[in-house]
Scaffold this active site. Structure first.
Site, mmCIF file in Angstrom:
data_model
loop_
_atom_site.group_PDB
_atom_site.id
_atom_site.type_symbol
_atom_site.label_atom_id
_atom_site.label_comp_id
_atom_site.label_asym_id
_atom_site.label_seq_id
_atom_site.Cartn_x
_atom_site.Cartn_y
_atom_site.Cartn_z
ATOM 1 N N ASP A 3 -3.233 14.012 -1.760
ATOM 2 C CA ASP A 3 -4.383 13.130 -1.602
ATOM 3 C C ASP A 3 -4.116 12.125 -0.483
ATOM 4 O O ASP A 3 -4.304 10.922 -0.652
ATOM 5 C CB ASP A 3 -4.709 12.416 -2.917
ATOM 6 N N LYS A 5 -5.044 10.082 2.334
ATOM 7 C CA LYS A 5 -6.279 9.552 2.899
ATOM 8 C C LYS A 5 -6.004 8.124 3.338
ATOM 9 O O LYS A 5 -5.028 7.500 2.907
ATOM 10 C CB LYS A 5 -7.421 9.617 1.889
ATOM 11 N N ASN A 8 -5.075 5.410 0.910
ATOM 12 C CA ASN A 8 -3.773 5.488 0.246
ATOM 13 C C ASN A 8 -2.614 5.135 1.167
ATOM 14 O O ASN A 8 -1.463 5.303 0.787
ATOM 15 C CB ASN A 8 -3.549 6.882 -0.342
#
Length: 90
Positions: A3, A5, A8
């Site tokens: 994940d 992105k 993050n």
């Protein structure tokens, strides 16, 4: 991680860049119970196609982050998740 992105990626007070939010992470070379995870505009093509995640999905996510940092927009984001995934596959 699966994940990667922009949301993050954080910079600490020491200036170091850190990747956060490991909720969708899994161990390499182990079966993954949730192969389809992550944010629509950052999901790698092999995940959309249903393949088991590999470290390459994070490379794709890092490329999407770089595009976002350079342009201020998402490379594949469209009006719906389906259209976004279609853009990624094409």
């Amino acid at each position: 991680h699966r994940d990667c992105k922009a949301e993050n990626v954080l910079m600490g007070v020491d200036g170091l860049i850190r990747l956060t939010d490991f909720a969708t992470a899994h161990r390499i070379n182990t079966p993954c119970a949730t192969p389809f995870a992550g944010s629509p505009q950052y999901i790698a093509p092999e995940i959309i196609k249903g393949s088991q995640p590999s470290p390459k999905v994070d490379v794709f996510g890092a490329g999407c982050i770089a595009f976002y940092l350079w342009t201020g927009s998402h490379a594949f984001l469209r009006g719906s998740d389906f259209l976004t995934w279609k853009a990624i596959l094409e």
